[in-house]
Design a protein around this motif. Structure first.
Motif, PDB file in Angstrom:
ATOM      1  N   LEU A  60     -17.852 -38.202 -26.443  1.00 23.60           N
ATOM      2  CA  LEU A  60     -17.395 -38.617 -24.594  1.00 23.60           C
ATOM      3  C   LEU A  60     -18.038 -37.679 -23.968  1.00 23.60           C
ATOM      4  O   LEU A  60     -18.836 -38.079 -22.817  1.00 23.60           O
ATOM      5  CB  LEU A  60     -15.848 -38.023 -24.846  1.00 23.60           C
ATOM      6  N   ARG A  61     -18.481 -36.018 -24.184  1.00 21.42           N
ATOM      7  CA  ARG A  61     -18.670 -34.924 -23.916  1.00 21.42           C
ATOM      8  C   ARG A  61     -21.011 -35.254 -23.081  1.00 21.42           C
ATOM      9  O   ARG A  61     -21.443 -35.053 -22.566  1.00 21.42           O
ATOM     10  CB  ARG A  61     -18.608 -34.244 -23.533  1.00 21.42           C
TER      11      ARG A  61
ATOM     12  N   ARG B 280     -22.865 -39.874 -17.989  1.00 21.56           N
ATOM     13  CA  ARG B 280     -21.962 -40.967 -18.222  1.00 21.56           C
ATOM     14  C   ARG B 280     -21.127 -41.438 -17.423  1.00 21.56           C
ATOM     15  O   ARG B 280     -20.468 -42.669 -17.937  1.00 21.56           O
ATOM     16  CB  ARG B 280     -22.302 -40.761 -20.043  1.00 21.56           C
ATOM     17  N   PHE B 281     -20.597 -40.726 -17.161  1.00 21.38           N
ATOM     18  CA  PHE B 281     -19.073 -40.304 -16.852  1.00 21.38           C
ATOM     19  C   PHE B 281     -19.540 -41.637 -15.264  1.00 21.38           C
ATOM     20  O   PHE B 281     -18.664 -41.958 -14.756  1.00 21.38           O
ATOM     21  CB  PHE B 281     -18.287 -39.361 -16.454  1.00 21.38           C
ATOM     22  N   PHE B 282     -20.776 -40.581 -14.552  1.00 23.78           N
ATOM     23  CA  PHE B 282     -21.100 -42.171 -13.703  1.00 23.78           C
ATOM     24  C   PHE B 282     -21.202 -43.332 -13.705  1.00 23.78           C
ATOM     25  O   PHE B 282     -20.891 -44.085 -13.115  1.00 23.78           O
ATOM     26  CB  PHE B 282     -22.325 -41.357 -12.432  1.00 23.78           C
TER      27      PHE B 282
ATOM     28  N   PRO C 214     -26.261 -37.915  -8.898  1.00 23.40           N
ATOM     29  CA  PRO C 214     -25.458 -37.668  -9.868  1.00 23.40           C
ATOM     30  C   PRO C 214     -25.927 -36.527 -10.812  1.00 23.40           C
ATOM     31  O   PRO C 214     -26.134 -37.008 -11.309  1.00 23.40           O
ATOM     32  CB  PRO C 214     -25.156 -38.981 -10.395  1.00 23.40           C
ATOM     33  N   ASN C 215     -26.066 -35.454 -10.215  1.00 27.73           N
ATOM     34  CA  ASN C 215     -26.920 -34.772 -11.177  1.00 27.73           C
ATOM     35  C   ASN C 215     -25.881 -32.775 -10.520  1.00 27.73           C
ATOM     36  O   ASN C 215     -25.963 -32.571  -9.540  1.00 27.73           O
ATOM     37  CB  ASN C 215     -28.407 -34.215 -11.188  1.00 27.73           C
TER      38      ASN C 215
ATOM     39  N   GLY D 283     -21.492 -31.128 -19.414  1.00 27.09           N
ATOM     40  CA  GLY D 283     -22.687 -30.845 -18.433  1.00 27.09           C
ATOM     41  C   GLY D 283     -22.819 -32.802 -17.531  1.00 27.09           C
ATOM     42  O   GLY D 283     -22.737 -32.662 -18.415  1.00 27.09           O
ATOM     43  N   GLN D 284     -24.256 -31.928 -18.068  1.00 28.97           N
ATOM     44  CA  GLN D 284     -25.492 -33.307 -17.517  1.00 28.97           C
ATOM     45  C   GLN D 284     -25.069 -34.386 -18.075  1.00 28.97           C
ATOM     46  O   GLN D 284     -25.226 -35.941 -17.061  1.00 28.97           O
ATOM     47  CB  GLN D 284     -26.686 -32.779 -17.083  1.00 28.97           C
TER      48      GLN D 284
END
Lengths: 366, 274, 144
Positions: A173-174, A186-188, A64-65, A180-181
């Motif tokens: 949110l982003r 956070r989405f992961f 996850p990066n 970006g990373q």
């Protein structure tokens, strides 16, 4: 005595499971005129179980990066034995789940099973729908492809139109000004843990409500009459009904098999259906590919925002509709459940479906 | 009751009005046009033509813009953008053209300068622009070798022979490119093979510029061999994909049969219930 | 519908047998890919050769690189004389480090020491470093 009987005896003496099994399987009676739409719950449980399993399997190889994500997914698709199968099932499965969720919601609306005393079941179910869409949205970013990157940019950008706090919301949110990373991070976390941790208990609560209140009787047939609202709790019985196990479970099994057939048919013969070309190019923050669109289940929202002269108004309308649906059982207090006797509701229902389909098609071609 | 309804309506109207006052949907404009394009695009005649010609070129498709060849600074909006101190090269004289293009197309320049065409540079011979154009440069293909263009200076004969030697190979390269693109579309990791093919295509195309029939024929054979290796890999992958489909067909078939069996079992219960 | 010659329960019995059979087949079809997906790759140690420029390694120095999915190291102990080893310590698998001032390898986990020829000098490693064949080819070193 057979081995099975010995095991059941062992557990029964200590936990009384024979009674539980009987109450929930062979002596659990369902209304006689129960129809095929009632199988969708079992279908969804199966599909979510498959998502969960394939998701855990993908976790073994996914990184996850932003530097490694795309390459790790490529490795899964090309190097890991049957990685392509696990990944494709997970991606296609998500879409089938949204389809099944919509069908489930539509049948509940049509048969007015959301009405008292089942309001809580509806609220929990609707929240499950929202969480599922959230998992679809967060999962979409993880492969870190051009499609992931730009679809997420578009989806998070729409929040900027919220007055006063819009830009702050987008940044939150982003995790930054642009995707970006921090966004991937956070989405992961949300996709793998955050949403599932809320989703699990909600599903259990939803199932508990269904079982505790009792399965609603389909509002069809000569002798159906709306019931009086109850002043005290009463589990809805169906003494003339059919046993859940094995009678209705056979139907569950059949519909589950057909849905799985659909899932694997798409996985093996039309995987490109949910993978446009931009899904196979690594994310490039400096190059926006042409024609980036959200997945089909978000096209209605996408097109609504394009149609309204002000994005804020478009957002507000969508927010209003979602809130209305969430609280529907508290707004619609009429006891009548037969569709033939709910002309206003059925009209809005049909219009709603036409609007959804129409906006989605329009969004696809626009 | 009435008061709260009035309050609600007031708040709603305020919100709607505020909403209407807000600007239309935000655009996701990614283009930051360079100053060369911004100025020259609106100019009439020969100063503006290159922009239109360039837009459909293969250079434009790959992000190669004015300053990549002509130098200068595309970030400056003033005439300073075309200052020699900022690397501006202007329009090259005919004899400088091979060096101009050869800054990037190194191999081609090498083969061209050694060729009969290269030796005729400045004495009536062709240079890059003669066949490829300068702004509307398209993806190179054997179609550039044709009777009308080559017979401007000499007989078509040998040009035709070279074209014959390379056409089939170029066609095979095109087919492989298509196959690789289809595999890429299916999620296969084609980057390495695409790179190999690109490298092969480049080394193949540069050798045209030597305009020596025998050399072209020999190199073509070598390129064909390398193409065959890539072709073989592609075919193996296609075979694997086919096998997957067969397996998939079996799985879907089993699921459908299972569903039907369960449905029939359900029916046996249904008969008993009635 | 009147009584059919075969009773529902008999039909159900045969249908259930068939369904169980199909179910078993589907389970097998599902378990096989799962097993393969989870299994570690069967040794990617194919006879792969790697070529490197010889001037990557200074005389008396070491250059680390990836070989067949494992860390490896290339040494030039004296001009023109190259050695390559797996950089995995033979004790418990940590990756060894090169110590230029001493001209030897040190494993950071349990202080195992290897010489510039891969032999064990001190510490717990039971065996010398796994050697990888090296051949010279012009200004290239071929490893593997």
């Amino acid at each position: 005595m057979g081995v099975k009987t010995k095991i059941v005896d062992f557990l029964d003496v200590r936990l009384g499971i024979r009674d539980i099994l009987e109450q929930n399987l062979t002596k659990y009676l369902l209304p006689r005129n129960i129809n095929v739409w009632y199988t969708l719950g079992a279908v969804l449980l199966t599909l979510f179980a498959i998502q969960f399993a394939t998701g855990i399997l993908l976790l073994i190889y996914y990184i996850p990066n932003t530097a490694d994500a795309f390459a790790s997914v490529q490795e899964i698709m090309n190097e890991v034995p049957f990685g392509w199968l696990i990944r494709t099932v997970h991606a296609v499965g998500a879409n089938i789940i949204v389809l099944a969720l919509l069908l489930h919601m539509l049948s509940v609306l049509f048969m007015a099973s959301y009405k008292r005393p089942r309001e809580l079941t509806w609220v929990a179910g609707f929240l499950i729908l929202l969480l599922s869409l959230g998992m679809c949205l967060t999962g979409y970013l993880l492969p870190w492809s051009q499609l992931s990157f730009w679809a997420t940019t578009v989806a998070t950008e729409s929040s900027s139109e919220i007055p006063l706090v819009g830009d702050a919301v987008v940044r939150f949110l982003r995790g930054g000004a642009m995707v970006g990373q921090p966004t991937l991070g956070r989405f992961f976390a949300l996709h793998v843990m955050g949403f599932p941790l809320v989703f699990g208990p909600l599903v259990l609560f939803h199932l508990f409500c269904v079982r505790r209140a009792g399965v609603s009787r389909p509002p069809f047939g000569e002798d159906y009459r709306p019931s009086e609202p109850l002043p005290v709790f009463r589990h809805e019985e169906h003494p003339e009904g059919i046993p859940f196990f094995p009678n209705y479970m056979a139907k569950d099994a059949a519909v589950i098999a057909f849905f799985l057939a659909l899932l694997f048919a798409i996985v093996f013969f039309a995987p490109g259906l949910f993978f446009p070309p931009a899904a196979f190019d690594p994310a490039d923050p400096f190059v926006t590919p042409a024609g980036i669109k959200p997945e089909w289940y978000f096209l209605w929202a996408y097109q609504t925002l394009k149609v309204f002269p002000s994005e804020f108004l478009g957002l507000a309308v969508q927010g209003g509709m979602v809130t209305f649906l969430l609280f529907l059982p508290f707004i619609d207090r009429f006891r009548e459940r037969r569709p033939a006797k709910r002309p206003v509701f059925v009209t809005c229902y049909v219009l709603g479906i036409l609007l959804f389909v129409g906006l989605s098609i329009w969004g696809h071609y626009s | 009751m009435i008061n709260s309804l009035l309050l609600f309506r007031t708040v709603l109207s305020t919100v709607v009005m505020a909403a209407v006052l807000f600007s239309p949907p935000s655009a996701l404009a990614q283009e930051t046009e360079n100053s060369c394009l911004q100025c020259h695009e609106s100019q009439p005649g020969r100063l503006g033509e290159p922009v239109t010609l360039w837009r459909t070129s293969i250079h434009a498709d790959n992000g190669i813009a004015c300053h990549s060849c002509h130098g200068g600074d595309p970030a400056l909006m003033s005439m300073e953008a075309m200052d020699p101190d900022r690397g501006f090269l202007g329009v090259p004289v005919e004899t400088d053209i091979p060096d101009f293009c050869g800054r990037c197309h190194v191999g081609v320049r090498e083969d061209y300068l050694k060729s009969a065409h290269g030796r005729a540079l400045g004495k009536g011979g062709p240079q890059c622009v003669t066949c490829h154009g300068n702004h509307r440069v398209m993806k190179a293909s054997p179609a550039l070798i044709n009777p009308q263009d080559c017979s401007r200076c000499h007989e078509y004969g040998r040009a035709g022979e070279i074209k014959g030697a390379v056409e089939e190979t170029d066609r095979l390269i095109g087919v492989l490119e298509g196959d690789l693109a289809a595999l890429h579309r299916a999620g296969i990791a084609t980057r390495e093979m695409e790179g190999e093919l690109f490298s092969l295509r480049n080394s193949f195309h540069r050798l045209f510029h030597s305009v020596e029939v025998e050399r072209v024929r020999a190199e073509t054979a070598r390129v064909r061999d390398d193409l065959e290796k890539i072709r073989h890999k592609v075919e193996q992958i296609q075979q694997t994909l086919f096998v997957r489909k067969v397996g998939g067909g079996i799985v879907v078939g089993l699921l459908v049969v299972a569903g039907l069996l369960a449905a029939f079992i359900r029916r046996t219960y249904h008969e008993e219930e009635a | 519908m009147e009584e059919s010659p075969i009773s529902p329960s008999r039909r159900r019995f045969f249908l259930s047998i068939l369904l169980a059979g199909i179910g078993a087949m589907l389970a097998a079809v599902a378990l096989w890919p799962l097993w393969r997906y989870l299994s570690p790759p069967a040794g990617s140690g194919k006879e792969e050769k790697m070529a490197m420029a010889r001037n990557l390694v200074p005389v008396g120095g070491a250059h680390f690189f990836q070989f067949n999915g494992h860390p490896a190291v290339l040494l030039q102990n004296s001009p023109g004389s190259f050695l390559a080893f797996s950089a995995v310590c033979t004790h418990l698998g940590c990756i060894i480090q090169w110590q230029p001032e001493k001209g030897e390898f040190l494993c950071p986990c349990h202080a195992g020491r290897f010489s510039s020829t891969g032999a064990v000098l001190a510490g717990p490693p039971p065996k010398p470093l796994e050697s990888i064949p090296v051949t010279l080819s012009g200004d290239q070193v071929l490893v593997g």
